[in-house]
Design a protein around this motif. Structure first.
Motif, PDB file in Angstrom:
ATOM      1  N   MET A   1      69.658  54.566  46.250  1.00  0.00           N
ATOM      2  CA  MET A   1      69.648  55.470  45.155  1.00  0.00           C
ATOM      3  C   MET A   1      69.865  57.034  45.936  1.00  0.00           C
ATOM      4  SD  MET A   1      66.486  56.425  42.728  1.00  0.00           S
ATOM      5  CE  MET A   1      65.610  57.291  44.148  1.00  0.00           C
ATOM      6  N   ALA A   2      70.368  57.807  45.016  1.00  0.00           N
ATOM      7  CA  ALA A   2      70.480  58.973  45.482  1.00  0.00           C
ATOM      8  C   ALA A   2      70.293  60.059  44.286  1.00  0.00           C
ATOM      9  CB  ALA A   2      71.863  59.435  45.986  1.00  0.00           C
ATOM     10  N   ILE A   3      69.434  60.817  44.488  1.00  0.00           N
ATOM     11  CA  ILE A   3      69.160  62.070  43.400  1.00  0.00           C
ATOM     12  C   ILE A   3      69.838  63.324  44.049  1.00  0.00           C
ATOM     13  CG2 ILE A   3      67.228  63.516  42.332  1.00  0.00           C
ATOM     14  CD1 ILE A   3      65.457  61.052  43.013  1.00  0.00           C
ATOM     15  N   ASP A   4      70.497  63.844  42.960  1.00  0.00           N
ATOM     16  CA  ASP A   4      71.348  65.172  42.969  1.00  0.00           C
ATOM     17  C   ASP A   4      70.471  66.382  42.238  1.00  0.00           C
ATOM     18  OD1 ASP A   4      72.856  67.611  42.832  1.00  0.00           O
ATOM     19  OD2 ASP A   4      74.655  66.300  42.894  1.00  0.00           O
ATOM     20  N   ARG A   5      69.689  66.973  43.063  1.00  0.00           N
ATOM     21  CA  ARG A   5      68.775  67.716  42.014  1.00  0.00           C
ATOM     22  C   ARG A   5      69.631  68.957  41.352  1.00  0.00           C
ATOM     23  NH1 ARG A   5      64.410  68.748  47.213  1.00  0.00           N
ATOM     24  NH2 ARG A   5      65.985  68.072  48.430  1.00  0.00           N
ATOM     25  N   SER A   6      70.580  69.536  41.962  1.00  0.00           N
ATOM     26  CA  SER A   6      71.354  70.514  41.252  1.00  0.00           C
ATOM     27  C   SER A   6      72.062  70.055  40.199  1.00  0.00           C
ATOM     28  CB  SER A   6      72.395  71.157  42.317  1.00  0.00           C
ATOM     29  OG  SER A   6      73.293  70.274  42.795  1.00  0.00           O
ATOM     30  N   ALA A   7      72.308  68.765  40.156  1.00  0.00           N
ATOM     31  CA  ALA A   7      73.180  68.568  39.257  1.00  0.00           C
ATOM     32  C   ALA A   7      72.227  67.620  38.036  1.00  0.00           C
ATOM     33  CB  ALA A   7      74.319  67.347  39.284  1.00  0.00           C
ATOM     34  N   GLY A   8      71.078  67.221  38.664  1.00  0.00           N
ATOM     35  CA  GLY A   8      70.035  66.595  38.003  1.00  0.00           C
ATOM     36  C   GLY A   8      70.493  65.018  37.460  1.00  0.00           C
ATOM     37  N   THR A   9      71.274  64.400  38.290  1.00  0.00           N
ATOM     38  CA  THR A   9      71.440  63.088  38.243  1.00  0.00           C
ATOM     39  C   THR A   9      70.940  62.275  39.309  1.00  0.00           C
ATOM     40  OG1 THR A   9      73.548  63.439  39.915  1.00  0.00           O
ATOM     41  CG2 THR A   9      73.784  63.910  37.337  1.00  0.00           C
ATOM     42  N   HIS A  27      64.097  49.973  36.839  1.00  0.00           N
ATOM     43  CA  HIS A  27      62.883  50.187  37.112  1.00  0.00           C
ATOM     44  C   HIS A  27      63.009  51.441  38.024  1.00  0.00           C
ATOM     45  CE1 HIS A  27      58.632  49.595  38.830  1.00  0.00           C
ATOM     46  NE2 HIS A  27      58.392  50.570  37.638  1.00  0.00           N
ATOM     47  N   MET A  28      63.714  51.271  39.122  1.00  0.00           N
ATOM     48  CA  MET A  28      64.287  52.258  39.979  1.00  0.00           C
ATOM     49  C   MET A  28      64.581  53.726  39.374  1.00  0.00           C
ATOM     50  SD  MET A  28      67.045  52.472  42.891  1.00  0.00           S
ATOM     51  CE  MET A  28      68.281  52.437  41.641  1.00  0.00           C
ATOM     52  N   PHE A  29      65.577  53.569  38.352  1.00  0.00           N
ATOM     53  CA  PHE A  29      66.136  54.649  37.602  1.00  0.00           C
ATOM     54  C   PHE A  29      64.926  55.292  36.961  1.00  0.00           C
ATOM     55  CE2 PHE A  29      70.614  53.177  38.017  1.00  0.00           C
ATOM     56  CZ  PHE A  29      71.134  54.436  38.104  1.00  0.00           C
ATOM     57  N   ALA A  30      64.127  54.664  36.249  1.00  0.00           N
ATOM     58  CA  ALA A  30      63.339  55.092  35.466  1.00  0.00           C
ATOM     59  C   ALA A  30      62.009  56.107  36.294  1.00  0.00           C
ATOM     60  CB  ALA A  30      62.375  54.152  34.853  1.00  0.00           C
ATOM     61  N   GLU A  31      61.805  55.518  37.548  1.00  0.00           N
ATOM     62  CA  GLU A  31      60.993  56.278  38.527  1.00  0.00           C
ATOM     63  C   GLU A  31      62.061  57.457  38.993  1.00  0.00           C
ATOM     64  OE1 GLU A  31      57.447  57.003  40.774  1.00  0.00           O
ATOM     65  OE2 GLU A  31      57.962  55.632  39.009  1.00  0.00           O
ATOM     66  N   ALA A  32      63.085  57.397  39.405  1.00  0.00           N
ATOM     67  CA  ALA A  32      63.850  58.394  39.856  1.00  0.00           C
ATOM     68  C   ALA A  32      63.870  59.629  38.641  1.00  0.00           C
ATOM     69  CB  ALA A  32      65.071  57.962  40.278  1.00  0.00           C
ATOM     70  N   ARG A  33      64.134  59.316  37.689  1.00  0.00           N
ATOM     71  CA  ARG A  33      63.976  60.225  36.228  1.00  0.00           C
ATOM     72  C   ARG A  33      62.814  60.952  36.196  1.00  0.00           C
ATOM     73  NH1 ARG A  33      66.259  55.699  33.291  1.00  0.00           N
ATOM     74  NH2 ARG A  33      68.531  55.867  33.609  1.00  0.00           N
ATOM     75  N   ARG A  34      61.691  60.066  36.534  1.00  0.00           N
ATOM     76  CA  ARG A  34      60.331  60.690  36.488  1.00  0.00           C
ATOM     77  C   ARG A  34      60.032  61.804  37.643  1.00  0.00           C
ATOM     78  NH1 ARG A  34      55.654  60.682  38.584  1.00  0.00           N
ATOM     79  NH2 ARG A  34      56.308  59.097  40.290  1.00  0.00           N
ATOM     80  N   ILE A  35      60.445  61.306  38.678  1.00  0.00           N
ATOM     81  CA  ILE A  35      60.557  62.107  39.964  1.00  0.00           C
ATOM     82  C   ILE A  35      61.368  63.374  39.600  1.00  0.00           C
ATOM     83  CG2 ILE A  35      61.327  62.392  42.481  1.00  0.00           C
ATOM     84  CD1 ILE A  35      60.543  59.637  42.483  1.00  0.00           C
ATOM     85  N   LEU A  36      62.735  63.347  39.197  1.00  0.00           N
ATOM     86  CA  LEU A  36      63.346  64.436  39.051  1.00  0.00           C
ATOM     87  C   LEU A  36      62.652  65.316  37.748  1.00  0.00           C
ATOM     88  CD1 LEU A  36      66.112  65.496  39.887  1.00  0.00           C
ATOM     89  CD2 LEU A  36      67.294  64.245  38.117  1.00  0.00           C
ATOM     90  N   ARG A  37      62.431  65.016  36.759  1.00  0.00           N
ATOM     91  CA  ARG A  37      61.661  65.703  35.605  1.00  0.00           C
ATOM     92  C   ARG A  37      60.546  66.353  36.209  1.00  0.00           C
ATOM     93  NH1 ARG A  37      59.131  61.764  32.348  1.00  0.00           N
ATOM     94  NH2 ARG A  37      57.448  62.213  33.716  1.00  0.00           N
TER      95      ARG A  37
END
Length: 50
Positions: A1-9, A27-37
């Motif tokens: 998984m990769a999170i792009d903080r600048s793009a919010g993706t 489940h991983m996507f949901a957790e990653a979205r929470r971390i980003l949010r």
């Protein structure tokens, strides 16, 4: 998984062959979205559940 903080993706780099119905990936996507949010993204780390 990769999170792009600048793009919010969030994107998947590889999917486990054991994740036949992509339930773990979702489940991983949901957790990653929470971390980003919540702005708690780090440069690296591990998230796991059981």
């Amino acid at each position: 998984m990769a999170i792009d903080r600048s793009a919010g993706t969030v994107s998947v780099l590889s999917v486990s062959p054991n994740d036949m119905h992509e339930r773990y990936a979702e489940h991983m996507f949901a957790e990653a979205r929470r971390i980003l949010r919540d702005s708690i993204v780090r440069d690296g780390g591990t998230v796991f559940w059981y």
